[in-house]
Design an enzyme around this catalytic site. Structure first.
Site, PDB file in Angstrom:
ATOM      1  N   HIS A  21      36.944  31.798  51.647  1.00  0.00           N
ATOM      2  CA  HIS A  21      36.124  32.977  51.972  1.00  0.00           C
ATOM      3  C   HIS A  21      35.551  32.849  53.376  1.00  0.00           C
ATOM      4  O   HIS A  21      35.592  33.802  54.168  1.00  0.00           O
ATOM      5  CB  HIS A  21      34.936  33.099  50.990  1.00  0.00           C
ATOM      6  N   LYS A  45      35.350  40.377  36.023  1.00  0.00           N
ATOM      7  CA  LYS A  45      36.103  39.415  35.200  1.00  0.00           C
ATOM      8  C   LYS A  45      35.246  38.786  34.102  1.00  0.00           C
ATOM      9  O   LYS A  45      35.609  38.759  32.959  1.00  0.00           O
ATOM     10  CB  LYS A  45      36.665  38.306  36.089  1.00  0.00           C
ATOM     11  N   ARG A  95      45.948  35.388  49.450  1.00  0.00           N
ATOM     12  CA  ARG A  95      46.378  33.981  49.423  1.00  0.00           C
ATOM     13  C   ARG A  95      47.858  33.865  49.106  1.00  0.00           C
ATOM     14  O   ARG A  95      48.601  33.164  49.777  1.00  0.00           O
ATOM     15  CB  ARG A  95      45.571  33.207  48.372  1.00  0.00           C
ATOM     16  N   SER A 132      37.492  30.475  43.619  1.00  0.00           N
ATOM     17  CA  SER A 132      36.169  30.158  43.065  1.00  0.00           C
ATOM     18  C   SER A 132      36.305  29.596  41.651  1.00  0.00           C
ATOM     19  O   SER A 132      35.607  28.646  41.287  1.00  0.00           O
ATOM     20  CB  SER A 132      35.299  31.416  43.030  1.00  0.00           C
TER      21      SER A 132
HETATM   22  O1  PNS Z   1      36.061  38.167  44.579  1.00  0.00           O
HETATM   23  P1  PNS Z   1      36.676  39.147  43.623  1.00  0.00           P
HETATM   24  O2  PNS Z   1      36.191  38.911  42.227  1.00  0.00           O
HETATM   25  O3  PNS Z   1      38.177  39.168  43.715  1.00  0.00           O
HETATM   26  O4  PNS Z   1      36.151  40.582  44.100  1.00  0.00           O
HETATM   27  C1  PNS Z   1      36.517  41.734  43.378  1.00  0.00           C
HETATM   28  C2  PNS Z   1      35.751  42.969  43.872  1.00  0.00           C
HETATM   29  C3  PNS Z   1      34.277  42.731  43.798  1.00  0.00           C
HETATM   30  C4  PNS Z   1      36.159  43.276  45.293  1.00  0.00           C
HETATM   31  C5  PNS Z   1      36.178  44.125  42.935  1.00  0.00           C
HETATM   32  O5  PNS Z   1      36.028  43.730  41.610  1.00  0.00           O
HETATM   33  C6  PNS Z   1      35.380  45.402  43.170  1.00  0.00           C
HETATM   34  O6  PNS Z   1      35.594  46.079  44.139  1.00  0.00           O
HETATM   35  N1  PNS Z   1      34.472  45.705  42.226  1.00  0.00           N
HETATM   36  C7  PNS Z   1      33.641  46.890  42.291  1.00  0.00           C
HETATM   37  C8  PNS Z   1      34.047  47.891  41.198  1.00  0.00           C
HETATM   38  C9  PNS Z   1      35.123  48.838  41.694  1.00  0.00           C
HETATM   39  O7  PNS Z   1      35.008  49.477  42.716  1.00  0.00           O
HETATM   40  N2  PNS Z   1      36.225  48.961  40.904  1.00  0.00           N
HETATM   41  C10 PNS Z   1      37.343  49.800  41.223  1.00  0.00           C
HETATM   42  C11 PNS Z   1      38.301  49.104  42.188  1.00  0.00           C
HETATM   43  S1  PNS Z   1      39.608  50.192  42.670  1.00  0.00           S
END
Ligand code: PNS
Length: 167
Positions: A21, A45, A95, A132
């Site tokens: 990150h 998740k 990645r 993570s």
């Molecule tokens: O570090 P991560 O867990 O891969 O990040 C995921 C994240 C936070 C970027 C994604 O889950 C997110 O955008 N969540 C907000 C909810 C949202 O907008 N959902 C629709 C996505 S199209």
């Protein structure tokens, strides 16, 4: 908006932040005028191991040397947040090829909802296997994660492990 300044949002769970990150943050900070590292309050998740305050504090310490980077948080849809922030782009790290499969539909959905594009940075090869979730698993099973997380994160993880061992 000043046309010379591009505001980019780097969203994530950051549970916890890793060297991967931080590498994306440092490279994006060079590419964009302003970078907002946006911590999602409730990751999709599972329940986060680190509180929102812990995740934000770890990130703030990790980016203290980057004057055009700030740490924020958001709830709900990322598309709503990027619009409210008047962001120009969303930044994500990639990645491995399997990341691309999910990220592509997410990027298209976010663009459809907000009209904001997602730009991808390839993770440095040194961090292509660092996530993570793996860092947490290795650490809490007694492995050495010092090569994979910034120092402030290692400190907070050690404190968390001590607290968990007491319960
Ligand atoms: O570090 P991560 O867990 O891969 O990040 C995921 C994240 C936070 C970027 C994604 O889950 C997110 O955008 N969540 C907000 C909810 C949202 O907008 N959902 C629709 C996505 S199209």
């Amino acid at each position: 908006m000043n046309p010379g300044i591009t505001r980019a949002i780097y969203p994530g769970s950051f549970d916890p932040p890793t060297n991967g990150h931080l590498d994306v943050i440092e490279r994006a900070a060079r590419a964009f005028g302003e970078l907002v590292v946006a911590v999602v309050v409730n990751p999709q998740k599972r329940s986060p191991m680190f509180t929102l305050e812990e995740r934000k504090r770890m990130l703030a310490e990790c980016v203290a040397h980057l004057p055009n980077v700030r740490v924020d948080h958001f709830r709900g849809l990322l598309a709503d947040y990027v619009r409210a922030q008047e962001a120009d782009v969303i930044v994500k790290g990639l990645r491995v090829v399997s990341d691309f499969e999910t990220e592509m539909s997410t990027a298209l959905m976010n663009r459809s909802l907000s009209n904001v594009d997602t730009l991808f940075l390839m993770s440095d090869a040194r961090y292509s296997f660092v996530s993570s979730s793996l860092v947490k698993e290795v650490f809490f099973l007694g492995g050495d994660v010092a090569p994979f997380v910034p120092f402030p994160v290692l400190n907070v993880m050690s404190t968390k492990r001590s607290a968990l061992l007491k319960t």
